[in-house]
Design an enzyme around this catalytic site. Structure first.
Site, PDB file in Angstrom:
ATOM      1  CG  ASP A 134      -9.444   2.014  -0.688  1.00  0.00           C
ATOM      2  OD1 ASP A 134      -8.948   0.912  -0.971  1.00  0.00           O
ATOM      3  OD2 ASP A 134      -8.901   2.829   0.079  1.00  0.00           O
ATOM      4  CG  ASP A 180      -2.242   0.608   1.055  1.00  0.00           C
ATOM      5  OD1 ASP A 180      -2.377   1.418   0.132  1.00  0.00           O
ATOM      6  OD2 ASP A 180      -3.156   0.321   1.861  1.00  0.00           O
TER       7      ASP A 180
HETATM    8  C1  DGJ Z   1      -5.923   1.622   1.840  1.00  0.00           C
HETATM    9  C2  DGJ Z   1      -6.245   0.449   0.981  1.00  0.00           C
HETATM   10  O1  DGJ Z   1      -6.636   0.856  -0.272  1.00  0.00           O
HETATM   11  C3  DGJ Z   1      -7.280  -0.401   1.684  1.00  0.00           C
HETATM   12  O2  DGJ Z   1      -7.676  -1.463   0.860  1.00  0.00           O
HETATM   13  C4  DGJ Z   1      -6.693  -0.904   2.981  1.00  0.00           C
HETATM   14  O3  DGJ Z   1      -5.637  -1.784   2.712  1.00  0.00           O
HETATM   15  C5  DGJ Z   1      -6.231   0.269   3.826  1.00  0.00           C
HETATM   16  N1  DGJ Z   1      -5.382   1.167   3.098  1.00  0.00           N
HETATM   17  C6  DGJ Z   1      -5.509  -0.210   5.034  1.00  0.00           C
HETATM   18  O4  DGJ Z   1      -4.984   0.820   5.765  1.00  0.00           O
END
Ligand code: DGJ
Length: 674
Positions: A478, A419
């Site tokens: 997301d 991430d």
């Molecule tokens: C952002 C990501 O896009 C989510 O899927 C998740 O992994 C969160 N971060 C976790 O902090």
């Protein structure tokens, strides 16, 4: 096509295949395309060079900008030429520029430059860009903008005199990334019109633009966006640009995908079949508890999940998103026996294990930051309460690499969800930070070649062909709301083949938007990608679990087609009703989705047309998957019967009467040749 006979190589043509041209014909063409000299202009014909700049009379955005002690970069002259490269030097021999060009068998053109400072003082580089000419028909632009959970929002406009420039200063492409800049014939669509498109294979700051000049030329250009002082080439130093990826299609946007997808699939091959994933983020967030997660493992295995991914929240002190990034040790207060009990349960249930990390970041509230405050990149601003780890600091780089290596050695981890949840915001840091990231990924991949990596950046803020050399999957967004996902996946897959794009089944009420959607719509949406689940299955009902299990079984049956086939999208007469699908390479089978995004404009929406089929073969169309909610007194005749068999030409040209889907519903159709 290049004409390299003069002192500067000129681009004669980028676009449609002109057929076989022998040397004689090529020379005749090169001579014939020398333009007139207009009044009030330079006194020689102005041609579009590989390095357009003032020295040739090009007053548009230049390829090269920079200076040596206040003296601008001198003009370049061709000095050598190979099959796939050209080399130039400045008249004073202080700069050398090598341009590599490659036209792949799939019809993808790649170009990059390398600039070397041959002088004995520093050369301050402010820009080195790749430019390609576009013809006058390319007068309509399509690129993308977006925001968190709404990536890849298309925007269209006409290209007039001037520059339409999209710039990214996020230290990552960003949610509003221009992504793929397309210039096409007015009204170009998925299946119609000529289109010229460019993408910069780079995960840092960049500029990508279209320009039409009063001189008569149009251009698409792109390059890294450099801050003043970011690239200072000492004597003997070189700077290499990212690759510019350029594609032409005479059959609309789908024609671009038809070149890009096979090329990407051959360049960055994936291990197939792509496993069905369950990711724990929206199931439990930071609330890690072995008994809950253990039950989730069992539920996942029972419906057919193949890879279980533990998201954020597993490392020391990480009880929320305000702290602990950098402390990459398993939190013993939550996991007294480490991750072993959980992983054993995952593995004994027949699944692989994946783990979330965010290696480029550091929380000010972390043991790491307290021990090494200087490892945080300068920026007074936190973002999601975090700072960026300075990967150019060799100690910080080694620390994070070794921590990841330790975790990958201790645990049987098959997959990292990698991430990156903030913009960098440190002027002049992005170039080196992006290269350090690439180095970090390369070193880990070399040491752990079987570990797959997903590029995630607050969803889809880092989806590009630079990082794709080093990762296997993208977290597309997301949002798991299928209404948003339909659009995001539709547009992201113009560039990226669907099997690289994570698409997960979320909860009934989407966590990001709060909107509720039918299970069938969510399933039909997540099917077209690297499918997975982002839902607490412990809270799903037995009947929902049964439907999910059936869906996974269907996905497993279909994925050889979905993950190797040709992606097609019909041009919609009514934006409320969209059709997309995947047709197998031999055109013997296909899966289509008719998607109702909203209320149709008319009582009888336009027919469902099936692009990409073989016009001369006969196909049977039948519905598959969870039946959608329909709002019709009687279904169209073919659907009432349950199937229809017709020639591909008829299905593509005439189509079939559309069932009347309720808004936010989708029907899946399998199409199989007799
Ligand atoms: C952002 C990501 O896009 C989510 O899927 C998740 O992994 C969160 N971060 C976790 O902090």
């Amino acid at each position: 096509m290049l004409d390299a006979r003069g002192g500067v190589p000129c681009v004669i043509h980028w676009g449609a295949d002109l057929g076989e041209l022998d040397d004689l014909a090529l020379a005749a063409l090169a001579d014939a395309v020398v333009p007139a000299v207009p009044p009030s202009s330079v006194d020689v014909p102005l041609r579009f060079s590989l390095w357009p700049g003032l020295a040739e009379g090009w007053s548009g955005r230049p390829a090269l900008a920079g200076h040596r002690q206040g003296v601008p970069a001198p003009a370049l002259r061709l000095v050598a030429l190979g099959d796939s490269w050209v080399r130039a030097k400045s008249a004073d021999d202080s700069l050398e520029l090598t341009t590599e060009l490659e036209l792949t068998p799939e019809g993808v053109l790649r170009i990059r430059h390398r600039l070397t400072n041959l002088g004995d003082t520093d050369f301050e580089l402010s820009g080195l860009n790749m430019l390609l000419p576009i013809p006058e028909q390319a007068s309509e632009l399509l690129d993308f903008t977006g925001l968190w959970a709404h990536e890849r929002e298309p925007q269209r406009g006409s290209l007039r005199h001037g520059v339409w420039s999209r710039e990214s200063r996020h230290g990552r492409p960003g949610h509003d990334d221009a992504f793929l800049m397309m210039a096409g014939e007015p009204g170009f669509g998925f299946r119609r019109g000529r289109v010229w498109a460019t993408h910069l294979a780079w995960s840092g700051d960049k500029q990508i633009w279209a320009e039409r000049s009063a001189l008569g030329y149009g251009a698409l250009g792109a390059g890294e966006l450099l801050e003043p002082g970011e690239i200072r080439l000492g004597p003997g130093d070189s700077y290499e640009t990212p690759w510019l990826i350029a594609v032409f299609s005479d059959s609309g946007i789908d024609g671009l995908s038809d070149r890009l997808h096979p090329w990407i699939r051959s360049r960055s091959p994936l291990r197939l079949p792509r496993p069905v994933v369950l990711n724990t983020w929206e199931a439990v967030y930071f609330d890690h508890d072995f008994s809950v997660l253990g039950r989730l493992v069992d539920a996942a295995a029972s419906v057919g999940v193949e890879r279980f991914v533990l998201d954020d929240g597993w490392f020391t002190g990480r009880r929320d998103d305000k702290r602990a990034l950098g402390d990459w040790y398993v939190d013993s207060s939550v996991w007294p026996d480490g991750l072993h009990p959980l992983i054993s349960r995952v593995v004994s249930a027949g699944m692989e294990f994946g783990l979330w990390v965010e290696p480029e970041m550091i929380s000010p509230d972390s043991d790491l930051a307290r021990a090494h405050p200087s490892w945080m990149l300068d920026s007074s601003l936190t973002w999601r309460w975090q700072r960026v780890l300075d990967l150019n600091n060799p100690d910080a780089f080694a620390f994070v690499r070794d921590r990841l290596a330790a975790l990958l050695s201790e645990y049987p981890i098959a997959y990292l969800k990698w991430d990156h949840n903030r913009d960098v915001l440190t002027p002049g840091a992005t170039h080196r930070q992006t290269h350090a990231l690439y180095r970090l990924l390369s070193e880990l991949r070399a040491s752990f070649p079987n570990v797959e990596i997903e590029s995630c950046a607050s969803g889809g803020a880092r989806i590009d062909l630079g990082i794709l050399d080093l990762v296997d999957r993208f977290w597309t967004s997301d949002t798991n709301d299928p209404l948003d996902r339909q659009k995001i996946q539709r547009w992201t897959s113009v560039l990226i083949p669907p099997e690289y794009l994570g698409g997960h089944l979320g909860a009934g009420a989407a966590h990001v938007t709060g909107r509720s959607s039918a299970l069938g719509f969510r399933l039909a949406t997540a099917l077209f990608g690297s499918a997975g689940i982002e839902w607490n299955l412990n809270a799903a009902s037995p009947s929902e679990l049964a439907v999910i299990a059936e869906w996974i079984a269907e996905y497993k049956r279909l994925r050889p087609l979905l993950h190797t086939g040709v992606v097609v999208r019909a041009d919609a007469a009514d934006p409320a009703n969209e059709v997309h699908g995947v047709v197998s390479q031999d055109r013997s089978s296909a899966v289509f989705a008719l998607v109702a995004l909203g209320t149709p404009r008319s009582a009888l929406p336009p027919p469902v047309r099936f692009p990409g089929l073989d016009p001369n073969r006969v196909y049977t169309v039948r519905p598959i998957g969870t039946p959608p909610k329909m709002v019709q007194d009687a279904a169209p005749a073919w659907l009432s019967v349950g199937s229809v068999t017709l020639p591909g030409r008829v299905l593509s040209e005439l189509g079939l009467p559309s069932p009347l889907l309720a808004p936010e519903q989708a029907i899946l159709l399998s199409v199989d040749a007799s």
